[in-house]
Write a protein that holds these residues in place. Structure first.
Motif, PDB file in Angstrom:
ATOM      1  N   GLN A 196      47.195  52.086  45.845  1.00 29.63           N
ATOM      2  CA  GLN A 196      45.841  52.528  45.545  1.00 29.63           C
ATOM      3  C   GLN A 196      44.859  51.382  45.820  1.00 29.63           C
ATOM      4  N   THR A 197      43.905  51.634  46.696  1.00 31.09           N
ATOM      5  CA  THR A 197      42.868  50.637  46.973  1.00 31.09           C
ATOM      6  C   THR A 197      41.889  50.590  45.809  1.00 31.09           C
ATOM      7  N   VAL A 198      41.484  49.378  45.432  1.00 24.27           N
ATOM      8  CA  VAL A 198      40.557  49.219  44.306  1.00 24.27           C
ATOM      9  C   VAL A 198      39.369  48.356  44.741  1.00 24.27           C
ATOM     10  N   HIS A 199      38.268  48.595  44.073  1.00 25.57           N
ATOM     11  CA  HIS A 199      37.061  47.784  44.275  1.00 25.57           C
ATOM     12  C   HIS A 199      36.872  46.920  43.034  1.00 25.57           C
ATOM     13  N   LEU A 200      36.988  45.601  43.196  1.00 27.33           N
ATOM     14  CA  LEU A 200      36.946  44.684  42.063  1.00 27.33           C
ATOM     15  C   LEU A 200      35.545  44.117  41.857  1.00 27.33           C
ATOM     16  N   GLY A 201      35.260  43.792  40.628  1.00 23.15           N
ATOM     17  CA  GLY A 201      33.988  43.154  40.288  1.00 23.15           C
ATOM     18  C   GLY A 201      34.203  41.768  39.723  1.00 23.15           C
ATOM     19  N   LEU A 202      33.829  41.589  38.474  1.00 22.08           N
ATOM     20  CA  LEU A 202      33.921  40.291  37.820  1.00 22.08           C
ATOM     21  C   LEU A 202      35.376  39.872  37.623  1.00 22.08           C
ATOM     22  N   LYS A 203      35.658  38.595  37.847  1.00 23.66           N
ATOM     23  CA  LYS A 203      36.993  38.048  37.627  1.00 23.66           C
ATOM     24  C   LYS A 203      36.900  36.900  36.627  1.00 23.66           C
ATOM     25  N   ALA A 204      37.827  36.883  35.688  1.00 22.13           N
ATOM     26  CA  ALA A 204      37.800  35.819  34.679  1.00 22.13           C
ATOM     27  C   ALA A 204      39.139  35.745  33.975  1.00 22.13           C
ATOM     28  N   ALA A 205      39.672  34.527  33.861  1.00 19.38           N
ATOM     29  CA  ALA A 205      40.858  34.237  33.046  1.00 19.38           C
ATOM     30  C   ALA A 205      42.018  35.158  33.359  1.00 19.38           C
ATOM     31  N   GLY A 206      42.345  35.351  34.649  1.00 22.53           N
ATOM     32  CA  GLY A 206      43.513  36.125  35.034  1.00 22.53           C
ATOM     33  C   GLY A 206      43.342  37.620  35.014  1.00 22.53           C
ATOM     34  N   VAL A 207      42.137  38.111  34.795  1.00 22.85           N
ATOM     35  CA  VAL A 207      41.869  39.546  34.802  1.00 22.85           C
ATOM     36  C   VAL A 207      40.691  39.822  35.726  1.00 22.85           C
TER      37      VAL A 207
END
Length: 410
Positions: free
Chosen positions: A365-376
């Motif tokens: 499943q392709t995903v669109h990511l936003g904010l990244k922080a502390a391994g998430v």
């Protein structure tokens, strides 16, 4: 009668056993294949997501006070030590004061003499001058009357010109005496020269006393404000010179953290951002800070930008130049859709994707990511809360039958 087993019968039994084992193994393999590979999973969930920049820096007061002497003198006492907290006005250094005290007494005596002179002018000389002026006016009036009578008698021929000249000279002398008395009286008045000179002498004496008192005060060096002494360069017996730094005071209530951040974070920084910090010496005691200054320039050698954070309520054990760790909050997403980065393939690529557990199979499943922080990471599109993702299973491919690994009982 004994029965013997033929070699042909033994081979037949062995083959049957092997075949049975093969059937069982195949059945077991088929069962495992049908159930799928056991994999670790994680659930997509909603929670607050905070992105921070982590860096280390030092504690620093915005203003340090360099304590120095204003006069040359020998040190007779230093009743404070480095690291001590002091209050405003507290004695820090005492210098030899015998000469300064003598000069103050001398200046005070000069003031007293000037005050006596002004008082004498008001209470003695001014009344005497006024009385002398009255007498001179009376003498002048008498001389005028005598001169007038002499003029009449001379016209009538009763006296000669010599007597008239004497009367006229007496009138001139009386007029001159009256004028001298008037000037003497005027000089003793508040607008007169003697009075002005006496007042000037008093003002000069008072200024000299102020200088002497200031010099005496300079023998006692006190704290300009409350704070902590972070450096000491003076001992009893030293002869200090004006301007030389003897103590360094870190004022209280003005604590800042100075941190150097990688320049790549510059676009995400903004004044007023909140942060949490802790001194490396006390890692369990975290305190709040606020981003108050961002240096507009970048250090060309280190590629870093300096920022400063205000600490409104510094903990009591926070000391000048302590090393601190700071987490600056640069972004926040309340109730964001969050997944662990260990479930994301090619997270920094143009099309990151995950393996979603669906109907017992792993589906890409392709995903669109936003904010990244502390391994998430924040998921903007492609998943929903509650979806189950395969994590840490690089060998699993799209469409493969899988099953979630059972969580061991505790």
């Amino acid at each position: 009668m004994s029965t013997e087993t033929s070699p042909t019968g033994s081979r037949r039994k062995l083959l049957l056993a092997v075949a049975a084992l093969a059937v069982l193994a195949g059945a077991a393999w088929g069962w495992r294949a049908w159930r799928g590979v056991e994999v670790a999973t994680q659930a997509v969930q909603r929670r607050d997501l905070v992105q921070t920049v982590v860096a280390s820096g030092r504690v620093q007061a915005p203003h340090r006070a360099d304590i120095a002497a204003q006069i040359t003198g020998a040190v007779v006492a230093v009743p404070v030590r480095q690291g001590q907290a002091v209050t405003a006005g507290q004695l820090l250094i005492e210098l030899q004061s015998a000469e300064a005290r003598a000069l103050e007494k001398q200046a005070a005596l000069a003031v007293t003499q000037a005050q006596v002179r002004l008082r004498q002018l008001r209470e003695v000389q001014a009344p005497v001058a006024e009385q002398a002026l009255r007498q001179a006016r009376a003498t002048l009036d008498t001389a005028r009357a005598a001169a007038a009578r002499s003029e009449d008698l001379f016209r009538q021929g009763f006296i000669g010109s010599a007597a008239l000249d004497e009367a006229r000279k007496a009138l001139e002398l009386a007029a001159a005496a009256r004028e001298s008395a008037r000037k003497q009286w005027e000089s003793g008045q508040p607008s007169g020269s003697d009075y002005a000179l006496a007042e000037a002498n008093l003002a000069q004496a008072e200024a000299g006393l102020d200088v002497a008192r200031a010099r005496l005060r300079y023998t006692r060096i006190t704290a300009p404000r409350a704070g902590t002494l972070i450096d000491r360069n003076v001992e009893v017996g030293d002869v200090v010179q004006p301007g030389k730094t003897l103590l360094v005071l870190s004022p209280e209530g003005q604590t800042q953290l100075v941190v150097d951040l990688d320049e790549r974070h510059l676009r995400r920084l903004a004044l007023g951002q909140s942060a949490l910090a802790s001194a490396d010496a006390f890692p369990g005691q975290r305190f709040a800070a606020t981003l108050a200054y961002i240096n507009p320039g970048v250090n060309a050698q280190t590629g870093s930008v300096q920022v400063k954070l205000d600490v409104p309520q510094p903990p009591p054990n926070l000391a000048q130049d302590m090393t601190v760790s700071v987490d600056i909050e640069i972004a926040r997403r309340p109730q964001a859709l969050v997944i662990g980065l260990d479930a994301v393939h090619e997270p920094d690529g143009p099309a990151p994707w995950v393996l979603k557990l669906q109907d017992g199979r792993a589906r890409q499943q392709t995903v669109h990511l936003g904010l990244k922080a502390a391994g998430v990471a924040e998921v903007l599109d492609g998943l929903q809360a509650g979806d189950t993702l395969v994590t840490g299973a690089d060998a699993v491919h799209d469409g493969q039958r899988v099953r979630a690994r059972a969580t061991p009982a505790r």
